[in-house]
Each structure stands twice: as C-alpha cells, then as structure tokens.
Design an enzyme around this catalytic site. Structure first.
Site, mmCIF file in Angstrom:
data_model
loop_
_atom_site.group_PDB
_atom_site.id
_atom_site.type_symbol
_atom_site.label_atom_id
_atom_site.label_comp_id
_atom_site.label_asym_id
_atom_site.label_seq_id
_atom_site.Cartn_x
_atom_site.Cartn_y
_atom_site.Cartn_z
ATOM 1 N N LYS A 135 -14.131 0.467 -3.954
ATOM 2 C CA LYS A 135 -15.245 0.913 -3.118
ATOM 3 C C LYS A 135 -16.296 1.633 -3.957
ATOM 4 C CE LYS A 135 -12.435 1.543 1.068
ATOM 5 N NZ LYS A 135 -11.981 2.517 2.074
ATOM 6 N N HIS B 124 7.798 -26.860 -0.406
ATOM 7 C CA HIS B 124 7.145 -27.982 -1.081
ATOM 8 C C HIS B 124 5.994 -27.502 -1.959
ATOM 9 C CE1 HIS B 124 9.299 -31.058 1.337
ATOM 10 N NE2 HIS B 124 9.401 -30.038 2.157
ATOM 11 N N GLU C 134 0.820 -1.205 0.000
ATOM 12 C CA GLU C 134 0.000 0.000 0.000
ATOM 13 C C GLU C 134 0.858 1.261 0.000
ATOM 14 O OE1 GLU C 134 -4.194 -0.099 1.820
ATOM 15 O OE2 GLU C 134 -3.009 0.998 3.281
#
Length: 446
Positions: A423, A309, A288
C-alpha cells in the site's frame, strides 16, 4: 446435528503418534492463550465467543435488512476485500446451484462482488450488467478508504444515485463499518444508510460470522441462524485441552508436527467444486495469520479431481515438502446415476448404475492412497453435507485451529504487518498527498 470428524492416521508415517502427543502441553498452552486472551494480539479475539454472543435480535435484524434488499433489488453488490469478501463468497458458493448465474429466476436476488480487485474491465462489465437492473449495495470497510473497495463504492454509488436519486439510493445502500470513526461511518451518518458495526476486536479474516458475512449470505437466501448454530456447536467442542474431544487442537498440533519435520506447504484439497472459494477463504485465514517473522506453513489449495490433471504430477512426484488436508463431503444433495450404453465405446459400462458420487469417492480414496504411498502425509476432515450448520462448524473449526497453530509457531496470529508494504508503495507511485518523500524515494529506484 452430526459433527465434523478429523482423521490423522495417514499423517502418522511422516510423524508418529508420539510426536503429536509430545506437543499436547504446547498445544494446550496455545489453546489457553486463545480462550483466555493472554497471548499476543489478544485485542483481536472477539471472534472466539462470537457464535454464542450473537443475539437473536441482531440476527433477526440482519434477516429483515436482507428481506428489504431482496424486495427492492434484482442484484445486490457486496463491496469488500480480503475477509470482507472471501467468507461470504465461500459460503454462498458452497450452498448455491452451480449454474445459478445462468438461470433467470425473477423472484431471486443475486449477490455479486466488487472491491476485491482493481480490474478496470471487471468494473466496466459489472456496471454494464447493472445498467438495466434494480440493484443495491452492501459496502464493507472499517475505514472507508481502503483503495480497492473505495474505488468500487465511488463508482457504484454514483451510478445508483444517478439512476434512482440520492434519497432512494440511500435506502438501497447498507454500510458495515466502524462504530464511530472513518470516512464510511461519516458518510453513512450523513446520508442515513442502514449500518452494522465491525467490532474493533474482530479482524477481517475472522469476520464471516459478523454482519460482514452474514448479511450477504442472508441476501443470497441462506439460513444464517443455522450457520451460526453450527459455529456455536463447534465453539463448545473446541474448549477442551484433549485431542480426543477437540479436533481443532489436534489439527493444530499435527500440522505443527509436520512443519517441524520439514513439511512447509499445506494443500487444502476438495473433491466438490462448490468448495473452491472455501479454499480461497482458508488460504487468507492461514496465510495472513501465520506468515510472519520468516515462519509459517504456506497455504495452497486444489480442486480435485480437476487439478489431478494439472497439479497431480507435482503433488505425486515433486519435492517432499508438502502435506494435504482433504475436505470430504459425505452426502451430495442430488443423485445422478451413470447410464448403460449398448456400444460401450468409452468403456464405462463397468460403472453403469453407480452414482457419480461413488466414482468421485473412489477417486478421492485412490488419490489419498497414492499420495501417502508417495510420501505426502494426509489429514482428512469429513463434512456430512454442504449445509449451513456444517459450514458454520467448518468455519469455526478452522478459525480456532488457526489461533492455536499460530501461537504454536511462535507468531502473533492476529496482526498483518506485511500487508501494508504494498500500500505504501502504491500510494507513493500514485503520488498520494502526504507521501511526497516516499514518492521521491521510490522513483529513485525505478
């Protein structure tokens, strides 16, 4: 208190010591912007002196509130998203017994989290879990209207008030919010909730050392004064404009040198499963802060040896656009020896009598050597142990380095303009009042 250490020698094949030294003037200029508040986003630098600015009386008050919640509640739900969630979660997970969730300890208060997602099953199952529990709520939101935490708070507040009545419920709700504005501040004032302030000059991803992170950590039973003390020690150590005495400056410079050499992805690697959520906190902090203007190192994280793995093949032989920063914990809290087996069918008698951590350390060393040989530069940060003081150092180290590194990248490390795009679209799709034009426009795209 011992100090964290940084080792960059395994990065000095892709870039040279001369490359890093050449960045010292630029790194020093970026450090001065952080320390003196002369760069972009300087109205969000309240975190820089936070460890030494936090008063003893505030920490005592937070501890008193935590004790009150512990006395009243079997479970406390911390409601928040992003920086209002990840910092506390990272510290609590790092310090907790790995199987604490499965132990029945009547005197301990469990901290669980909500508001970090919009998972209907998650919220249903949380409410079902709380149905026969005495619970309280810490709600963290500057505005009180952020969708994810607001939904969770509406549901849990209604549930708590239904179980206990409004007056008793109000004594079990703590609001951490804006000093004067917003829906949550208004509600807290009306209902008489205990409150703490989110300072205007501290952004969410830098807020773990404010009441946002400190109160849930204290409720979970950990020493917030030691956490802040460790951060204060790192605050003092990261003022110098010298690589030798400022590990945050060195880290920021090396990662920028690697970025400019074509290493676009940084993988934070741990060899202790308790640090998983620390990687999640770090990803938000750097993603961010730096991902702007089509720039920025992409932050990823793996938990080794588990992810050797799954991701090990890609890291060893994939595209050479990556570098690693390894978090290495020197001393585990417990000792477990590998026993001898007379049949030795698994072939492990050659390590019988050794500590599990010794095997883990050799897995770490062997992996670092293999990755460096395979063209993946490595930095290593050594943490003496997973204790509050050292975690405080680590938090502040990464925060300070993030500000320096962001300025070296040429971005404002303290805003997040891209976060608002989803948003707007979500509100338009939900036909929120005031978004009529956006609703019409987005429906035309569907």
């Amino acid at each position: 208190m011992e100090k964290l250490k940084i080792d960059i020698k395994n990065a000095l094949g892709t870039v040279t010591a001369g490359d890093v030294d050449a960045l010292l003037p630029e790194a020093g200029e970026a450090l001065a912007k952080v320390d003196n508040g002369t760069g972009a986003g300087n109205d969000f630098l309240g975190w820089t002196d936070l460890p030494t600015r936090l008063s003893e009386s505030l920490l005592d008050d937070i501890n008193a509130t935590a004790n009150s919640l512990q006395d009243e509640c079997e479970v406390v739900v911390a409601i928040g998203i992003g920086g209002s969630y990840l910092g506390a979660k990272a510290v609590i997970e790092a310090l907790s017994d790995s199987f604490a969730a499965y132990r029945h300890e009547p005197k301990s208060t469990k901290v669980v989290f909500a508001g970090q997602n919009i998972g209907e099953d998650y919220l249903f199952e949380l409410m079902d879990y709380l149905s026969d529990k005495k619970f309280g709520i810490i709600v963290i939101s500057k505005s009180g209207t952020t969708t994810e935490p607001a939904i969770a708070f509406r549901l849990l507040k209604e549930m708590l008030e239904r179980k206990e009545g409004k007056a008793k419920a109000a004594k079990r709700i703590v609001a951490i919010t804006d000093a004067h504005r917003g829906a949550l501040r208004q509600l807290a004032t009306e209902e008489g909730y205990k409150t703490y302030v989110i300072d205007d000059n501290v952004g969410g991803r830098f807020s773990v050392l404010t009441p946002v992170g400190l109160l849930p950590i204290a409720v979970a039973g950990y020493d917030i004064k030691a956490l802040v003390g460790g951060a204060a020690a790192m605050e003092a150590d990261t003022k110098s404009a010298s690589y030798d005495s400022n590990m945050a400056l060195l880290y920021a410079a090396v990662r920028n040198a690697l970025y400019r050499s074509g290493k676009k992805i940084e993988i934070l690697v741990n060899y202790n499963p308790k640090l998983h959520y620390f990687g999640e906190w770090w990803k938000q902090l750097y993603g961010e802060s730096e991902g702007k203007d089509h720039k920025g190192i992409f932050p990823a994280a793996v938990d080794n040896s588990t992810d050797l793995h799954s991701m090990g093949q890609w890291i060893q032989d994939g595209e050479r656009t990556i570098f690693e920063t390894v978090l290495s914990v020197e001393a585990p809290e417990h000792e477990t020896l590998i026993p001898t087996d007379n049949d030795n069918l698994d072939g492990l008698n050659y390590i019988a009598g050794k500590r599990v951590d010794q095997v883990n350390k050799m897995a770490e060393l062997g992996t670092r050597i293999a990755h460096v040989d395979g063209g993946v530069p490595n930095l290593r940060i050594t943490i003496p142990a997973l204790r509050e003081g050292y975690l405080g150092q680590l938090i502040y180290f990464f925060e300070k380095a993030c500000g320096i590194s962001g300025y070296m990248l040429g971005v404002n490390p303290f805003n997040q303009p891209g976060v608002e795009d989803y948003k707007r679209n979500m509100f338009a799709l939900l036909e929120k009042p005031g978004y009529e034009a956006e609703t019409a426009a987005i429906k035309a795209k569907l």
